[in-house]
Design an enzyme around this catalytic site. Structure first.
Site, PDB file in Angstrom:
ATOM      1  N   CYS A  49       0.816  -1.217   0.000  1.00  0.00           N
ATOM      2  CA  CYS A  49       0.000   0.000   0.000  1.00  0.00           C
ATOM      3  C   CYS A  49       0.851   1.268   0.000  1.00  0.00           C
ATOM      4  O   CYS A  49       0.367   2.337  -0.357  1.00  0.00           O
ATOM      5  CB  CYS A  49      -0.952   0.006   1.197  1.00  0.00           C
ATOM      6  SG  CYS A  49      -0.133  -0.181   2.786  1.00  0.00           S
ATOM      7  N   ARG A  51       4.134   1.417  -1.446  1.00  0.00           N
ATOM      8  CA  ARG A  51       5.262   1.416  -2.378  1.00  0.00           C
ATOM      9  C   ARG A  51       5.036   0.489  -3.566  1.00  0.00           C
ATOM     10  O   ARG A  51       4.324  -0.516  -3.466  1.00  0.00           O
ATOM     11  CB  ARG A  51       6.559   1.012  -1.663  1.00  0.00           C
ATOM     12  CG  ARG A  51       6.614  -0.415  -1.183  1.00  0.00           C
ATOM     13  CD  ARG A  51       7.835  -0.659  -0.291  1.00  0.00           C
ATOM     14  NE  ARG A  51       7.759   0.113   0.942  1.00  0.00           N
ATOM     15  CZ  ARG A  51       8.531   1.163   1.206  1.00  0.00           C
ATOM     16  NH1 ARG A  51       9.433   1.561   0.326  1.00  0.00           N
ATOM     17  NH2 ARG A  51       8.409   1.814   2.340  1.00  0.00           N
TER      18      ARG A  51
END
Length: 417
Positions: A49, A51
């Site tokens: 969430c 990267r």
């Protein structure tokens, strides 16, 4: 030896929506696409969430990654490109929790293991990436064993619970609905139980999964189709599914708020997001997403500075060992090429000598073996000291000596042909 190049799109430069838009497909599709580039020898992808990171082993790594970014329409403003040494340092810091939004969080190490396992099982990694990821995972474990970097609320799930507690002034007696019973949902639910909440409700597309998690924590499983009705009873909703689209729209929450007097807190930590941003417009509803968790990250940073120094000392020590391993490999590959060339010359000259001797008399097996053994011994003795010198140069990082050796044996000409 081809080296690692990486491209990072992370929370440090990009917003949650920009990270979402960096790549819409699943990890396997991204791996397949990256590996389809001609010069890519190995690749791996980390997608969470916070990267999207792409690692390639390629003689033209930077060019390949810029092409990928261009085709995916990712702005250069939010991209970081790392060379081999920078990529190694980043992987070790990432596994240790130093690159996470929540410093020291444990979840990233599990995600790295899983995503590396996926790339390896599909045949996309080789010695270069295997060595880097195995070392990173080992360092991540060591850091958590030898320091207190992960002793506070460190996962995104735990941070969401802390945020709810901070906003409401405590969670005692509160009714909380957790949407999603996967790894993150489980972390959230466990963190909630420790806060002495009034009621824990868990819902999931697969009811059996929700039932199992709720039962293990003394909560109540809610069938997915009843989720929107259950929101009416909740003080807090924390959503963490892997749905590719919104699961809660403005209309859904408006219906849940009809006739309701108390406020509703919604924390959406999914990527892509589960809750439509338009929900913010509803009176009595407070919506937070991953961006809100940066407050928790800042607080943890202040509390963990002393531990960060200890973690960085471990990383520095392990990074030197990792670099030395790659340098030895580089020297070994160079020496293998030198020995291969020497072997070709040796075989040619032995055959020539045998042909000359055969003109005078028939050579027996013993004579042929003596000639072969002698030539083998000569090659090994001639190269014994240069071999030691090149290995030592590699470990010291003396790349000039390796380059001179390639020029001396004319090996660089092969690469340019």
């Amino acid at each position: 030896m081809s080296r690692i190049t990486s491209m990072l799109v992370t929370h440090k430069k990009a917003s949650i929506s920009e990270i979402e838009n960096a790549w819409h497909g699943d990890v396997e599709a991204l791996l397949k696409w990256v590996s389809s580039h001609d010069t890519v020898e190995e690749c791996a992808v980390l997608k969470t969430c916070n990267r999207v990171e792409i690692y390639v082993v390629s003689p033209r790594g930077e060019k390949v990654l810029f092409e990928i970014a261009k085709k995916a329409r990712v702005s250069s403003r939010i991209i970081d490109i790392h060379d081999h040494d920078e990529s190694l340092l980043h992987l070790l810091r990432l596994a240790s929790g130093l690159e996470s939004m929540i410093i020291g969080e444990d979840q990233i190490l599990g995600q790295m293991k899983e995503l590396y396992r996926t790339a390896k099982s599909l045949g996309y990694t080789g010695w270069v990436l295997d060595t880097a990821f195995k070392k990173a995972i080992q360092v991540g474990k060591r850091v958590r064993k030898e320091t207190a970097i992960n002793e506070r609320s460190v996962s995104v799930g735990s941070a969401a619970v802390d945020l709810a507690e901070q906003i409401l002034g405590g969670l005692e007696g509160k009714s909380v609905l957790v949407i999603g019973a996967g790894e993150t949902g489980e972390l959230i639910s466990k963190a909630l139980v420790s806060k002495n909440i009034g009621s824990l409700y868990v819902t999931n597309r697969t009811f059996g999964t929700a039932l199992s998690l709720a039962a293990s924590l003394g909560g109540t499983a809610v069938p997915y189709e009843e989720m929107k009705r259950k929101i009416r009873e909740a003080d807090v909703v924390i959503s963490a599914t892997s749905a590719p689209h919104y699961i809660l729209l403005k209309d859904d929450i408006e219906r849940a708020m009809e006739g309701r007097k108390n406020k509703l807190l919604i924390i959406d930590i999914a990527n892509p997001r589960d809750v439509d941003e338009a929900v913010r417009e509803i009176e009595g509803v407070e919506l937070h997403n991953i961006d809100s968790l940066k407050q928790i990250s800042d607080e943890n940073m202040r509390l963990r500075m002393r531990e960060i120094e200890r973690v960085e000392a471990i990383i520095e020590e392990e990074l030197e060992l990792l670099r030395a391993k790659y340098k030895r490999r580089e020297a070994e590959e160079l020496l293998a090429r030198i020995y291969s060339e020497a072997e070709k010359i040796k075989e040619q000259e032995v055959r020539r000598a045998m042909n000359k001797l055969s003109a005078y008399h028939t050579l027996g097996e013993i004579e042929q073996k003596v000639l072969m053994d002698m030539s083998h011994s000569i090659v090994n003795k001639i190269f014994a000291e240069p071999t030691k010198a090149l290995k030592s140069a590699a470990e010291r990082g003396n790349t000039e000596m390796l380059r001179y050796a390639m020029e001396l044996f004319r090996l660089n000409q092969e690469e340019s042909d």
